[in-house]
Design a protein around this motif. Structure first.
Motif, short mmCIF file in Angstrom:
data_model
loop_
_atom_site.label_atom_id
_atom_site.label_comp_id
_atom_site.label_asym_id
_atom_site.label_seq_id
_atom_site.Cartn_x
_atom_site.Cartn_y
_atom_site.Cartn_z
N ASP A 27 0.86 -2.61 -12.26
CA ASP A 27 0.92 -3.16 -10.90
C ASP A 27 2.30 -3.01 -10.28
O ASP A 27 2.66 -3.73 -9.35
N GLN A 28 3.08 -2.07 -10.82
CA GLN A 28 4.39 -1.75 -10.27
C GLN A 28 4.65 -0.27 -10.44
O GLN A 28 4.07 0.37 -11.32
N PRO A 29 5.51 0.31 -9.61
CA PRO A 29 5.80 1.75 -9.74
C PRO A 29 6.42 2.05 -11.10
O PRO A 29 7.05 1.20 -11.72
N ILE A 30 6.25 3.29 -11.55
CA ILE A 30 6.80 3.70 -12.83
C ILE A 30 7.37 5.11 -12.69
O ILE A 30 6.76 5.97 -12.05
N THR A 31 8.55 5.30 -13.23
CA THR A 31 9.20 6.61 -13.20
C THR A 31 9.17 7.20 -14.60
O THR A 31 9.65 6.58 -15.56
N LEU A 32 8.61 8.37 -14.72
CA LEU A 32 8.37 8.99 -16.02
C LEU A 32 9.03 10.35 -16.10
O LEU A 32 9.14 11.08 -15.11
N ASP A 33 9.45 10.68 -17.30
CA ASP A 33 9.90 12.03 -17.62
C ASP A 33 8.66 12.85 -17.98
O ASP A 33 7.88 12.44 -18.86
N VAL A 34 8.46 13.98 -17.35
CA VAL A 34 7.28 14.81 -17.61
C VAL A 34 7.76 16.19 -18.05
O VAL A 34 8.55 16.84 -17.35
N TYR A 35 7.28 16.63 -19.22
CA TYR A 35 7.72 17.92 -19.75
C TYR A 35 6.70 18.40 -20.79
O TYR A 35 5.78 17.64 -21.19
N ALA A 36 6.85 19.62 -21.22
CA ALA A 36 6.00 20.20 -22.27
C ALA A 36 6.81 20.41 -23.53
O ALA A 36 8.03 20.58 -23.49
N SER A 37 6.11 20.42 -24.68
CA SER A 37 6.79 20.63 -25.95
C SER A 37 5.86 21.32 -26.93
O SER A 37 4.65 21.46 -26.68
N ASP A 38 6.42 21.77 -28.03
CA ASP A 38 5.66 22.45 -29.08
C ASP A 38 5.05 21.42 -30.02
O ASP A 38 5.59 20.32 -30.23
#
Length: 371
Positions: free
Chosen positions: A80-91
């Motif tokens: 119920d609140q904004p969220i800031t996320l790190d988004v990336y790809a990995s092996d």
């Protein structure tokens, strides 16, 4: 290290086929992002389209070397609140427990994780909302044929405490798997190495022992595989054969390995046993592999000494020897007694003969005197 908060985040995306959470502890105040309290923040990751999730369980592709495509990942904020996320790809890699996991956040991908790019590393998702984030996969021209597993991750660094009570930052990660197959010649294959086989006997003379074989299954090919090992144990000349099929192996990614153990119970100790371990690799999915991977076979010999039976045999032999010794002593005593009796009888006979001669001589002398 997997924290309860990360496991909760993984449960929230299980229905959309996320890989499940992976956590990594990083120093508090890491420059990647500022740690926050994550107890009330939950989010999910799933394959998507420009219009939202499309029901795919994972990002699955079959691409040629040099190919490029654009796809979408849905990042859903259940909080119920904004969220800031790190988004990336990995092996991806196979864990010691046979699980599917991704490199830690500090690890640098060199395979499919490095082929995926986003327009931004960080995304802010409003409360109870979803972002359908585009990304690009660019397969290198020199990419090797076969499977290249990985995953797309949305992570959040949250504050926590370690076992000593120190404040640390824990990287909570939720992701969805990538299964990318580069076209070309497939070379599926598994190998079994580092075999260790033992026999544990029992003191029950009518029971059998346990043969335990531990070994490492290594994926030597370029296709993710599984299989079901089987262990067969026989005595000399193939006698008293017993066979056990183990549980199916987990998904083993190309280049990775998994160590496991098989046990066969009730094996009679027959001094020398033969153990035959076989494994027929199979595809993780329903696909028919062409060429089919070869069945792997390993054979070892081991000693299985019947100690309890030998002890019983020794006791029986000792008892028999003691009984025979007693019988021999009894025979010798009886022989000695008989010999003494015979000697006494002879002596008595000689004495009686002497008395008879004396009487005879006396009578003869009286008769002579009378005449």
């Amino acid at each position: 290290m997997r924290t309860p908060a990360a496991l909760l985040a993984g449960l929230l995306v299980a229905a959309v086929a996320a890989t499940g959470p992976a956590t990594a502890t990083v120093p508090a105040g890491s420059p990647r992002h500022t740690p926050v309290a994550a107890q009330s923040l939950t989010w999910g990751v799933a394959p998507s389209s420009p219009d939202g999730p499309n029901g795919r369980p994972a990002f699955e592709y079959k691409l040629d070397p040099g190919a490029t495509l654009t796809d979408y990942v849905a990042i859903t904020n259940h909080s119920d609140q904004p969220i800031t996320l790190d988004v990336y790809a990995s092996d991806a890699f196979t864990t010691e427990q046979g699980g599917f996991d991704l490199l830690p956040a500090t690890g640098e991908p060199v395979d499919v994780g490095s082929w995926v790019t986003f327009e931004s590393r960080t995304f802010t998702v409003p409360s109870t909302s979803r972002l359908d984030v585009p990304f690009t996969i660019a397969v290198p021209d020199n990419a090797t044929p076969g499977d290249h597993p990985g995953g797309i991750v949305a992570s959040l660094a949250a504050t926590g405490t370690d076992a000593q009570g120190n404040q640390v930052a824990v990287d909570h990660r939720v992701g969805s798997r990538i299964y990318l197959r580069v076209t070309g010649e497939l070379q599926p294959g598994l190998d079994m190495v580092d075999l260790s086989t033992t026999y544990d006997g029992t003191w029950n003379p009518i029971g059998g022992g346990t043969v335990t074989t531990s070994f490492t299954v290594r994926n030597t090919g370029n296709v993710r595989l599984t299989g079901r090992p089987q262990l067969t144990v026989t005595g000399p000349f193939g006698l008293a054969g017993r066979s056990v099929a183990a549980d199916p192996l987990p998904e083993i990614l190309p280049g990775d390995s998994f160590r496991t153990t098989i046990r066969v119970d009730g094996v009679p100790p027959m001094f020398r046993l033969g153990a035959r371990l076989t494994l027929a690799p199979t595809a993780v999915t329903d696909e028919v592999l062409d060429p089919a991977p070869a069945t792997v076979t390993r054979e070892v010999g081991l000693w299985a000494v019947p100690w309890s039976q030998l002890v019983i045999l020794l006791v029986v032999a000792l008892a028999g020897w003691l009984a025979a010794a007693r019988r021999r002593r009894a025979r010798r005593r009886r022989a000695a007694q008989l010999e003494r009796a015979v000697a006494a009888a002879r002596e008595q006979g000689r004495a009686e003969a002497a008395r008879d001669r004396a009487v005879t001589d006396a009578n003869h002398e009286k008769t002579t005197q009378g005449t």
